[in-house]
Design a protein around this motif. Structure first.
Motif, PDB file in Angstrom:
ATOM      1  N   ALA A   1      -4.544  -6.929   2.835  1.00 51.42           N
ATOM      2  CA  ALA A   1      -3.933  -5.599   2.818  1.00 51.42           C
ATOM      3  C   ALA A   1      -2.842  -5.514   1.762  1.00 51.42           C
ATOM      4  O   ALA A   1      -2.310  -6.536   1.327  1.00 51.42           O
ATOM      5  N   ASN A   2      -2.525  -4.293   1.364  1.00 44.90           N
ATOM      6  CA  ASN A   2      -1.388  -4.016   0.482  1.00 44.90           C
ATOM      7  C   ASN A   2      -1.505  -4.650  -0.897  1.00 44.90           C
ATOM      8  O   ASN A   2      -0.528  -5.137  -1.455  1.00 44.90           O
ATOM      9  N   VAL A   3      -2.730  -4.638  -1.416  1.00 43.70           N
ATOM     10  CA  VAL A   3      -2.958  -5.137  -2.770  1.00 43.70           C
ATOM     11  C   VAL A   3      -2.315  -4.176  -3.766  1.00 43.70           C
ATOM     12  O   VAL A   3      -2.416  -2.959  -3.605  1.00 43.70           O
ATOM     13  N   THR A   4      -1.624  -4.705  -4.774  1.00 39.19           N
ATOM     14  CA  THR A   4      -1.026  -3.802  -5.778  1.00 39.19           C
ATOM     15  C   THR A   4      -1.732  -3.891  -7.124  1.00 39.19           C
ATOM     16  O   THR A   4      -1.663  -2.968  -7.925  1.00 39.19           O
TER      17      THR A   4
ATOM     18  N   SER B   1      -0.920   0.215   2.482  1.00 37.30           N
ATOM     19  CA  SER B   1      -1.244   1.113   1.365  1.00 37.30           C
ATOM     20  C   SER B   1      -2.732   1.050   1.054  1.00 37.30           C
ATOM     21  O   SER B   1      -3.300   1.991   0.515  1.00 37.30           O
ATOM     22  N   ASN B   2      -3.390  -0.068   1.364  1.00 32.20           N
ATOM     23  CA  ASN B   2      -4.841  -0.201   1.175  1.00 32.20           C
ATOM     24  C   ASN B   2      -5.279  -1.492   1.835  1.00 32.20           C
ATOM     25  O   ASN B   2      -4.442  -2.288   2.269  1.00 32.20           O
ATOM     26  N   SER B   3      -6.601  -1.690   1.919  1.00 31.74           N
ATOM     27  CA  SER B   3      -7.093  -2.977   2.397  1.00 31.74           C
ATOM     28  C   SER B   3      -8.481  -3.252   1.849  1.00 31.74           C
ATOM     29  O   SER B   3      -9.238  -2.340   1.569  1.00 31.74           O
ATOM     30  N   LEU B   4      -8.738  -4.532   1.660  1.00 30.85           N
ATOM     31  CA  LEU B   4     -10.028  -5.005   1.194  1.00 30.85           C
ATOM     32  C   LEU B   4     -10.761  -5.624   2.376  1.00 30.85           C
ATOM     33  O   LEU B   4     -10.135  -6.175   3.279  1.00 30.85           O
TER      34      LEU B   4
END
Ligand code: GTP
Ligand code: MG
Ligand code: ZN
Length: 292
Positions: free
Chosen positions: A76-79, A67-70
């Motif tokens: 990854a998949n930080v909420t 869903s996202n990444s830093l």
């Protein structure tokens, strides 16, 4: 056997994968194919693995869509992102705080604003600014434990990154949240030795009870806003929303225009001055970085 789980740690080409319904952690390597395709598994990834039942080790065969990444820390998949600053020692830099908030909003992640060290000085004015802007905001103290229970409540079921300048108390807060955690704080990660202790692997720490993860970071970390358009910026300031729609000017920048509804709201005290200052600074920064 094939299992699905989350990568909770990666070190030296090995990945440690925990299925959601079990406490067993499997040590896996990535399929050679990933390297060829230029894909690196990240902490936080949900993966499928082929496990050799005899050894309990295996190969990551598939990475599910992120869903996202830093980038820093690579996760990854930080909420959620907990943005920590302290009322004193060090004093808050609201420009930095607001940039972190914007980067989170741009990535579609709701921040938690964590005002720390409120045992030393009240954080009321900051609480007003951020709760007034519509964010989940808490005055906490890692020293006394104030509001740590409410913070823990917000972390449940989420994968939360702790971000904020060095010394604000991120690790100290996590030591309160996680039973038995002994993250290095203060001197060891202090200004003089900063960088020396930078962890070379990122690790997710499961919350007590296993429902949710948190990840500590060394200092500042943010999502990329490299491709953001200045016209999108005002939408990332949730407290501007009611006034943006009332602003009669097409293509209003909401920075200087006479009669702008956002600026009227600022004058009327409906929008905080520091948030609008940050907005103007970010707006200018986007324009300055634009290359034609
Ligand atoms: N009085 C008081 N001191 C605190 C509080 N939280 C942290 N500290 C102190 O602040 C210093 C820095 O805390 P850390 O937890 O190491 O800060 P950090 O944000 O993890 O810093 P980096 O790892 O360098 O990014 C330590 O000396 C802590 O004891 C608090 O709520 N009240
Ligand atoms: Mg720390
Ligand atoms: Zn306007």
């Amino acid at each position: 056997m094939i299992i699905q789980g989350r990568i909770i740690k990666g070190v030296g080409g090995f990945y440690y994968i925990k299925p959601s319904a079990s406490d067993t952690v499997f040590e896996c390597r990535a399929r050679g194919r990933f390297r060829k395709d230029g894909i690196t598994p990240l902490v936080g990834d949900i993966v499928n693995c082929n496990i050799d039942a005899a050894s309990g080790t295996g190969l990551i065969s598939e990475i599910l869509p992120r869903s996202n990444s830093l980038i820093r820390p690579p996760v990854a998949n930080v909420t959620r992102i907990a943005i920590v600053f302290s009322v004193v020692l060090p004093k808050p830099n609201l420009f930095t705080v607001d940039k972190l908030i914007t980067s989170a909003m741009y990535a579609g992640i709701r921040p938690i604003i964590c005002i720390n060290k409120t045992d030393l000085e009240g954080g009321g004015e900051y609480f007003e600014i951020y709760s007034g802007a519509g964010f989940d905001t808490l005055c906490v103290s890692a020293e006394t434990g104030e509001n740590i229970d409410r913070l823990s409540e917000m972390l449940r079921g989420e994968l939360t990154v702790f971000a904020g300048n060095s010394g604000v108390g991120k690790s100290s807060i996590l030591n309160r949240v996680l039973t038995g955690a002994e993250l290095a704080t203060g001197e060891v990660s202090g200004r003089v030795e900063r960088g020396k202790h930078t962890t070379r692997h990122s690790e997710l720490m499961p919350l007590d009870g296993g429902d949710g993860y948190i990840i500590d970071t060394p200092g500042f970390s943010s999502f990329s806003v490299a491709d953001m358009d200045e016209k999108d910026l005002c939408r990332l300031f949730p407290e501007f929303a009611p006034y943006i729609d009332k602003c009669g000017f097409a293509d209003c920048s909401h920075t200087v225009e006479k009669g702008c509804a956002v600026l009227e709201a600022l004058k009327g005290g409906k929008i905080s001055a520091s948030r609008h200052e940050s907005y103007k600074a970010q707006y200018k920064e986007i324009l300055d970085n634009k290359t034609y």
